[in-house]
Design a protein around this motif. Sequence first.
Motif, mmCIF file in Angstrom:
data_model
loop_
_atom_site.group_PDB
_atom_site.id
_atom_site.type_symbol
_atom_site.label_atom_id
_atom_site.label_comp_id
_atom_site.label_asym_id
_atom_site.label_seq_id
_atom_site.Cartn_x
_atom_site.Cartn_y
_atom_site.Cartn_z
ATOM 1 N N THR A 232 -58.897 -58.972 7.321
ATOM 2 C CA THR A 232 -58.177 -58.036 6.445
ATOM 3 C C THR A 232 -58.598 -58.278 5.007
ATOM 4 O O THR A 232 -59.142 -59.329 4.676
ATOM 5 C CB THR A 232 -56.652 -58.296 6.497
ATOM 6 O OG1 THR A 232 -56.435 -59.694 6.440
ATOM 7 C CG2 THR A 232 -56.021 -57.719 7.729
ATOM 8 N N TYR A 233 -58.255 -57.301 4.170
ATOM 9 C CA TYR A 233 -58.380 -57.516 2.735
ATOM 10 C C TYR A 233 -57.307 -56.709 2.031
ATOM 11 O O TYR A 233 -56.728 -55.766 2.603
ATOM 12 C CB TYR A 233 -59.787 -57.168 2.231
ATOM 13 C CG TYR A 233 -60.108 -55.700 2.302
ATOM 14 C CD1 TYR A 233 -60.532 -55.118 3.474
ATOM 15 C CD2 TYR A 233 -59.951 -54.887 1.171
ATOM 16 C CE1 TYR A 233 -60.801 -53.755 3.539
ATOM 17 C CE2 TYR A 233 -60.218 -53.537 1.230
ATOM 18 C CZ TYR A 233 -60.640 -52.979 2.415
ATOM 19 O OH TYR A 233 -60.892 -51.638 2.480
ATOM 20 N N SER A 234 -57.044 -57.116 0.784
ATOM 21 C CA SER A 234 -56.004 -56.469 -0.016
ATOM 22 C C SER A 234 -56.362 -56.633 -1.485
ATOM 23 O O SER A 234 -56.847 -57.696 -1.868
ATOM 24 C CB SER A 234 -54.655 -57.134 0.275
ATOM 25 O OG SER A 234 -53.661 -56.655 -0.606
ATOM 26 N N PRO A 235 -56.146 -55.628 -2.317
ATOM 27 C CA PRO A 235 -55.637 -54.301 -1.977
ATOM 28 C C PRO A 235 -56.761 -53.413 -1.443
ATOM 29 O O PRO A 235 -57.914 -53.605 -1.816
ATOM 30 C CB PRO A 235 -55.144 -53.774 -3.332
ATOM 31 C CG PRO A 235 -56.014 -54.443 -4.345
ATOM 32 C CD PRO A 235 -56.350 -55.790 -3.787
ATOM 33 N N PRO A 236 -56.433 -52.436 -0.572
ATOM 34 C CA PRO A 236 -57.455 -51.493 -0.116
ATOM 35 C C PRO A 236 -57.575 -50.328 -1.095
ATOM 36 O O PRO A 236 -56.616 -49.583 -1.279
ATOM 37 C CB PRO A 236 -56.914 -51.010 1.233
ATOM 38 C CG PRO A 236 -55.445 -51.270 1.191
ATOM 39 C CD PRO A 236 -55.138 -52.236 0.088
ATOM 40 N N PRO A 237 -58.720 -50.164 -1.761
ATOM 41 C CA PRO A 237 -58.837 -49.115 -2.781
ATOM 42 C C PRO A 237 -58.579 -47.709 -2.242
ATOM 43 O O PRO A 237 -58.163 -46.826 -2.995
ATOM 44 C CB PRO A 237 -60.278 -49.247 -3.283
ATOM 45 C CG PRO A 237 -60.876 -50.412 -2.614
ATOM 46 C CD PRO A 237 -59.919 -51.006 -1.661
ATOM 47 N N VAL A 238 -58.806 -47.511 -0.939
ATOM 48 C CA VAL A 238 -58.599 -46.174 -0.368
ATOM 49 C C VAL A 238 -57.124 -45.751 -0.472
ATOM 50 O O VAL A 238 -56.806 -44.560 -0.571
ATOM 51 C CB VAL A 238 -59.097 -46.134 1.101
ATOM 52 C CG1 VAL A 238 -58.276 -47.062 1.987
ATOM 53 C CG2 VAL A 238 -59.089 -44.732 1.665
ATOM 54 N N LEU A 239 -56.235 -46.737 -0.465
ATOM 55 C CA LEU A 239 -54.810 -46.427 -0.578
ATOM 56 C C LEU A 239 -54.459 -46.451 -2.068
ATOM 57 O O LEU A 239 -54.018 -47.461 -2.607
ATOM 58 C CB LEU A 239 -53.998 -47.460 0.210
ATOM 59 C CG LEU A 239 -52.572 -47.116 0.597
ATOM 60 C CD1 LEU A 239 -52.468 -45.772 1.292
ATOM 61 C CD2 LEU A 239 -51.998 -48.183 1.522
#
Length: 427
Positions: A232-239
């Motif tokens: 996983t990664y955060s934050p997801p730029p798509v959101l």
Amino acid sequence: MEKLTILLVGSGGREHALAWKIAQSPLCGRLVAAPGNPGIAAVAELKPVKATDADGLVALAQEIGANLVVVGPESALEVGLADKLAEIGVPCFGGSQRAAQLETSKAFTKDFCKRHGLPTAAYGVFEDAASAGEFLDTLEAPFVIKADGLAAGKGVVIAPDRASADAAVVDMLGGRFGSAGARVVIEEFMHGEEASLFAISDGKTAVLFGAAQDHKRAYDGDEGPNTGGMGTYSPPPVLTDALIEQAWRELIVPTVEGMAAEGNPYVGVLYAGLMLTEAGPKLVEYNARFGDPECQVLMLRLESDIVPTLLAAAKGELASAEPPKWRDEAAICVVLAAEGYPDAPKTGGLIQGAEADYGHEAEIFHAGTARDPDGKLVASGGRVLNVCALGATLHEARDVAYAALGTVSLEGGFYRSDIGWRALSQH
Ligand code: AMP
Ligand code: GLY
């Protein structure tokens, strides 16, 4: 403030990340984990009570005088742990058995969405193949067929054509997933990119608790079988902030309010699996818990103390609590899995290098690990270690995580080398 005795329920990488964060809190006097794992043992006392043994956990909470119980897995909610703790007045971060139906019953959630007008795929719920077939006649390929109950993430079939859709329905109704498949949910297929949004609720109100993107397939390039999540990664730029705001307004708020209005207040993590469609964010599924390994990246990015937020949610006092604060940095988590995961993971493989101190940037959380009779660390599950890192950018976080991965080894183990590719390929 008096120091708290906290009982954490669960034994995976998600719970190790929670334990790591909780143990840093100045409010935490004593942290007990049940059953925990060798990684959690570094920051908590372990007690050998399973997450599904609600009575055993209630007895343990009483024995240690717990001021707060934090529930990791949904399996503990499904056996009514939160309900039993409510009866004896112990604050519990985690939902009642009825509220957890938002995760444990897909049919419950789809019907809830319909009652409250929440954006999600069109659907039908069926107990026989003939009526399922009539509904399939109204849809276009691909077809989405789901077992109603919990099936360890494996109860979803995306059928490319009608013949395989019919076969999946017959298979599920025929008992392939046991009682979880007594009813099937058939859905319209939604096109778009997926992302996960997290909220914490106290039953009345909710606070945003970050976002992440998972990698469900076993191998690089999103190939291979579905898993519980390979990274996983955060934050997801798509959101984007605008999409988060829309999902908050159209999904999270009406869900918290709708559950309360139906006499079923929702306490704990509300994890929304979103499909970012052309028509806006739509709900794929709700989970009544932190994602695993989404929790790991959220814990790295959370700057503020987590304990006041968990306690306020458990006590219904979220409105007056300080909102959580987040680091600007990006976080990543890469899962090191056992050979054969997800179909037939080989346990017992020797793990080396997992107990080093990686300093501030990298953390290794234990998922399926155990000690062999000689005290050596070995694999005991499909997902074994979670190698996580923070960085000023996702590129930096990725480099730190993969460098740390280079210093650990698991006999026969494998990991994806492309975690974060969606965001990384944009720059
Ligand atoms: P679920 O267990 O409901 O989260 O489904 C597992 C995965 O199947 C999701 O993460 C999606 O990738 C996919 N999926 C489920 N429902 C749909 C849908 N209606 N349209 C497109 N993809 C879906
Ligand atoms: N990583 C997906 C989940 O926890 O459901």
